[in-house]
Design a protein around this motif. Structure first.
Motif, PDB file in Angstrom:
ATOM      1  N   PRO A 120      -3.706  56.751  46.973  1.00  0.00           N
ATOM      2  CA  PRO A 120      -3.095  57.806  47.567  1.00  0.00           C
ATOM      3  C   PRO A 120      -1.502  57.938  46.633  1.00  0.00           C
ATOM      4  O   PRO A 120      -1.088  56.905  46.442  1.00  0.00           O
ATOM      5  CB  PRO A 120      -2.597  57.392  49.172  1.00  0.00           C
ATOM      6  CG  PRO A 120      -3.614  56.337  49.443  1.00  0.00           C
ATOM      7  CD  PRO A 120      -3.944  55.549  48.159  1.00  0.00           C
ATOM      8  N   SER A 121      -1.403  59.029  46.171  1.00  0.00           N
ATOM      9  CA  SER A 121      -0.333  59.314  45.510  1.00  0.00           C
ATOM     10  C   SER A 121       1.179  58.772  45.896  1.00  0.00           C
ATOM     11  O   SER A 121       2.018  58.268  45.208  1.00  0.00           O
ATOM     12  CB  SER A 121       0.071  60.730  44.909  1.00  0.00           C
ATOM     13  OG  SER A 121       0.263  61.643  46.155  1.00  0.00           O
ATOM     14  N   GLU A 122       1.461  59.033  47.320  1.00  0.00           N
ATOM     15  CA  GLU A 122       2.602  58.432  48.023  1.00  0.00           C
ATOM     16  C   GLU A 122       2.828  56.987  47.689  1.00  0.00           C
ATOM     17  O   GLU A 122       3.944  56.445  47.620  1.00  0.00           O
ATOM     18  CB  GLU A 122       2.628  59.054  49.197  1.00  0.00           C
ATOM     19  CG  GLU A 122       2.891  60.355  49.454  1.00  0.00           C
ATOM     20  CD  GLU A 122       1.672  61.201  49.259  1.00  0.00           C
ATOM     21  OE1 GLU A 122       0.608  60.472  49.127  1.00  0.00           O
ATOM     22  OE2 GLU A 122       1.835  62.633  49.072  1.00  0.00           O
ATOM     23  N   VAL A 123       1.576  56.283  48.072  1.00  0.00           N
ATOM     24  CA  VAL A 123       1.719  54.853  48.061  1.00  0.00           C
ATOM     25  C   VAL A 123       2.017  54.422  46.616  1.00  0.00           C
ATOM     26  O   VAL A 123       2.565  53.521  46.371  1.00  0.00           O
ATOM     27  CB  VAL A 123       0.447  54.305  48.617  1.00  0.00           C
ATOM     28  CG1 VAL A 123       0.363  52.747  48.399  1.00  0.00           C
ATOM     29  CG2 VAL A 123      -0.089  54.714  50.162  1.00  0.00           C
ATOM     30  N   MET A 124       1.380  55.017  45.685  1.00  0.00           N
ATOM     31  CA  MET A 124       1.630  54.675  44.287  1.00  0.00           C
ATOM     32  C   MET A 124       2.780  54.722  43.868  1.00  0.00           C
ATOM     33  O   MET A 124       3.480  53.846  43.134  1.00  0.00           O
ATOM     34  CB  MET A 124       0.595  55.426  43.537  1.00  0.00           C
ATOM     35  CG  MET A 124       0.561  55.069  41.758  1.00  0.00           C
ATOM     36  SD  MET A 124      -0.521  55.875  40.695  1.00  0.00           S
ATOM     37  CE  MET A 124      -2.119  55.075  41.569  1.00  0.00           C
ATOM     38  N   ILE A 125       3.611  55.815  44.282  1.00  0.00           N
ATOM     39  CA  ILE A 125       4.793  56.175  43.864  1.00  0.00           C
ATOM     40  C   ILE A 125       6.039  55.150  44.384  1.00  0.00           C
ATOM     41  O   ILE A 125       6.602  54.733  43.725  1.00  0.00           O
ATOM     42  CB  ILE A 125       5.253  57.747  44.354  1.00  0.00           C
ATOM     43  CG1 ILE A 125       4.562  58.801  43.448  1.00  0.00           C
ATOM     44  CG2 ILE A 125       6.845  57.693  44.053  1.00  0.00           C
ATOM     45  CD1 ILE A 125       4.775  60.082  44.187  1.00  0.00           C
ATOM     46  N   LEU A 126       5.634  54.913  45.761  1.00  0.00           N
ATOM     47  CA  LEU A 126       6.428  53.918  46.408  1.00  0.00           C
ATOM     48  C   LEU A 126       6.075  52.377  45.801  1.00  0.00           C
ATOM     49  O   LEU A 126       7.207  51.462  45.470  1.00  0.00           O
ATOM     50  CB  LEU A 126       6.198  53.907  47.769  1.00  0.00           C
ATOM     51  CG  LEU A 126       6.479  54.908  48.560  1.00  0.00           C
ATOM     52  CD1 LEU A 126       6.121  54.706  50.283  1.00  0.00           C
ATOM     53  CD2 LEU A 126       8.204  55.138  48.898  1.00  0.00           C
ATOM     54  N   THR A 143       6.413  59.366  39.786  1.00  0.00           N
ATOM     55  CA  THR A 143       5.707  60.482  40.060  1.00  0.00           C
ATOM     56  C   THR A 143       4.813  61.117  39.068  1.00  0.00           C
ATOM     57  O   THR A 143       3.712  61.634  39.420  1.00  0.00           O
ATOM     58  CB  THR A 143       6.951  61.678  40.554  1.00  0.00           C
ATOM     59  OG1 THR A 143       7.826  61.369  41.285  1.00  0.00           O
ATOM     60  CG2 THR A 143       6.166  62.880  40.964  1.00  0.00           C
ATOM     61  N   VAL A 144       5.460  60.782  37.681  1.00  0.00           N
ATOM     62  CA  VAL A 144       4.298  61.437  36.664  1.00  0.00           C
ATOM     63  C   VAL A 144       3.339  60.616  36.599  1.00  0.00           C
ATOM     64  O   VAL A 144       2.105  61.069  36.552  1.00  0.00           O
ATOM     65  CB  VAL A 144       5.183  61.133  35.402  1.00  0.00           C
ATOM     66  CG1 VAL A 144       4.159  61.350  34.275  1.00  0.00           C
ATOM     67  CG2 VAL A 144       6.456  62.342  35.347  1.00  0.00           C
ATOM     68  N   LEU A 145       3.311  59.191  36.913  1.00  0.00           N
ATOM     69  CA  LEU A 145       2.354  58.311  36.643  1.00  0.00           C
ATOM     70  C   LEU A 145       1.232  58.421  37.778  1.00  0.00           C
ATOM     71  O   LEU A 145      -0.086  58.342  37.642  1.00  0.00           O
ATOM     72  CB  LEU A 145       2.784  56.924  36.773  1.00  0.00           C
ATOM     73  CG  LEU A 145       3.493  56.358  35.424  1.00  0.00           C
ATOM     74  CD1 LEU A 145       4.031  54.873  35.643  1.00  0.00           C
ATOM     75  CD2 LEU A 145       2.613  56.353  34.246  1.00  0.00           C
ATOM     76  N   ALA A 146       1.581  58.880  38.843  1.00  0.00           N
ATOM     77  CA  ALA A 146       0.959  59.085  40.197  1.00  0.00           C
ATOM     78  C   ALA A 146       0.085  60.335  40.345  1.00  0.00           C
ATOM     79  O   ALA A 146      -0.758  60.485  40.800  1.00  0.00           O
ATOM     80  CB  ALA A 146       1.684  58.949  41.447  1.00  0.00           C
ATOM     81  N   LYS A 147       0.744  61.550  39.421  1.00  0.00           N
ATOM     82  CA  LYS A 147       0.328  62.669  39.491  1.00  0.00           C
ATOM     83  C   LYS A 147      -0.678  63.389  38.144  1.00  0.00           C
ATOM     84  O   LYS A 147      -1.240  64.171  38.337  1.00  0.00           O
ATOM     85  CB  LYS A 147       1.237  63.696  39.892  1.00  0.00           C
ATOM     86  CG  LYS A 147       1.500  63.585  41.498  1.00  0.00           C
ATOM     87  CD  LYS A 147       2.609  64.730  41.703  1.00  0.00           C
ATOM     88  CE  LYS A 147       2.876  64.741  43.226  1.00  0.00           C
ATOM     89  NZ  LYS A 147       1.776  65.201  44.015  1.00  0.00           N
TER      90      LYS A 147
END
Length: 281
Positions: A120-126, A143-147
């Motif tokens: 999940p992008s939110e988990v990766m960002i955190l 954010t860039v790495l997650a999206k």
């Protein structure tokens, strides 16, 4: 030209574009437009009501809420815009390469995307922010790495649609170089759909940036930012709810405007959508 004519006929899209332009200009010229210094502390005037000197009152430190809101527009939107540019840049380049060349290059890039998209992008960002530490630079990187992988996959699918067309096949048979085909044919044809994807997702980027600042992981005090304003006002939400209402409405309005603008752009670049809606009605 035809796209612009269709877009101009969409009143909602034009309204969203005008309002977003106004918000950007307010943020850019916040130093000239703001009535007060957004970081000036005046504890004697904390929680002051609406007045000519403080049109939206003051916060817990006596700082002008309107000035912080205007400066916060600049901070929030510029960070979100930089994040979007980097995300589109990385995802777009890899998506173009993957969709055009196919073969083992496509397999390698897509498997990397599968790995990135499995979280999940939110988990990766955190997680990334937790590793790199708090700060604006780190939330942009996170954010860039997650999206980027999502954009890479979406742009790849768009590119494949055009590379299989007779127009591109003829260009290949004619001896045109890969660089010429990508820059002169593929990229111009995909720019519209890429712009739609970026506009629709801009609201999500703003929410991510604001959420991280609200959690204390992004923009740090005393810098004015909408998420940071929410974070600072949460302790007095029951007593002075307007301190959270003002930045909250700013975030809600801006995100909604980007979503509506994205829908309008989608119809402008693909008039079949608008025709279908009219026939359905």
């Amino acid at each position: 030209m035809a796209v612009w004519k269709r877009f101009k006929s969409d009143k909602l899209g034009m309204f969203c574009l005008i309002v977003l332009t106004f918000i950007f200009l307010v943020g850019i010229f916040s130093r000239q437009l703001a009535p007060n210094d957004p970081t000036a502390i005046d504890v004697a005037n904390k929680y002051a009501g609406f007045s000519s000197e403080y049109p939206l009152g003051t916060d817990q430190l006596g700082r002008c809420v309107l000035s912080r809101l205007m400066y916060g527009a600049k901070t929030t939107l510029i960070i979100s815009l930089i994040t979007m540019i980097w995300t589109i840049g990385i995802g777009g380049i890899l998506g173009l390469i993957s969709g055009f060349f196919r073969g083992w290059v496509d397999e390698v890039i897509m498997r990397i995307c599968d790995i990135m998209l499995s979280f999940p992008s939110e988990v990766m960002i955190l997680s990334i922010v937790g590793i790199l530490g708090i700060g604006v630079k780190n939330i942009v990187i996170a954010t860039v790495l997650a999206k980027w992988a999502w954009y890479c996959r979406m742009i790849r699918s768009i590119v494949i649609q055009y590379t299989d067309s007779n127009y591109i096949r003829f260009a290949k048979v004619s001896g045109c170089s890969h660089y010429h085909i990508i820059t002169k044919h593929i990229l111009p044809m995909t720019m519209g759909e890429i712009a739609v994807l970026a506009t629709l997702d801009m609201g999500g980027i703003i929410l991510n940036i604001s959420a991280l600042s609200f959690l204390g992981l992004g923009v740090q005090a005393p810098t004015a930012e909408w998420g940071m304003m929410l974070n600072e006002a949460k302790s007095v939400i029951t007593i002075y709810p307007e301190l959270m209402l003002v930045p909250g409405l700013a975030i809600l309005t801006t995100v909604a405007l980007f979503n509506f603008l994205g829908d309008s752009l989608q119809e402008a670049f693909n008039p079949k959508n608008a025709t279908f809606k009219k026939e359905a009605v």
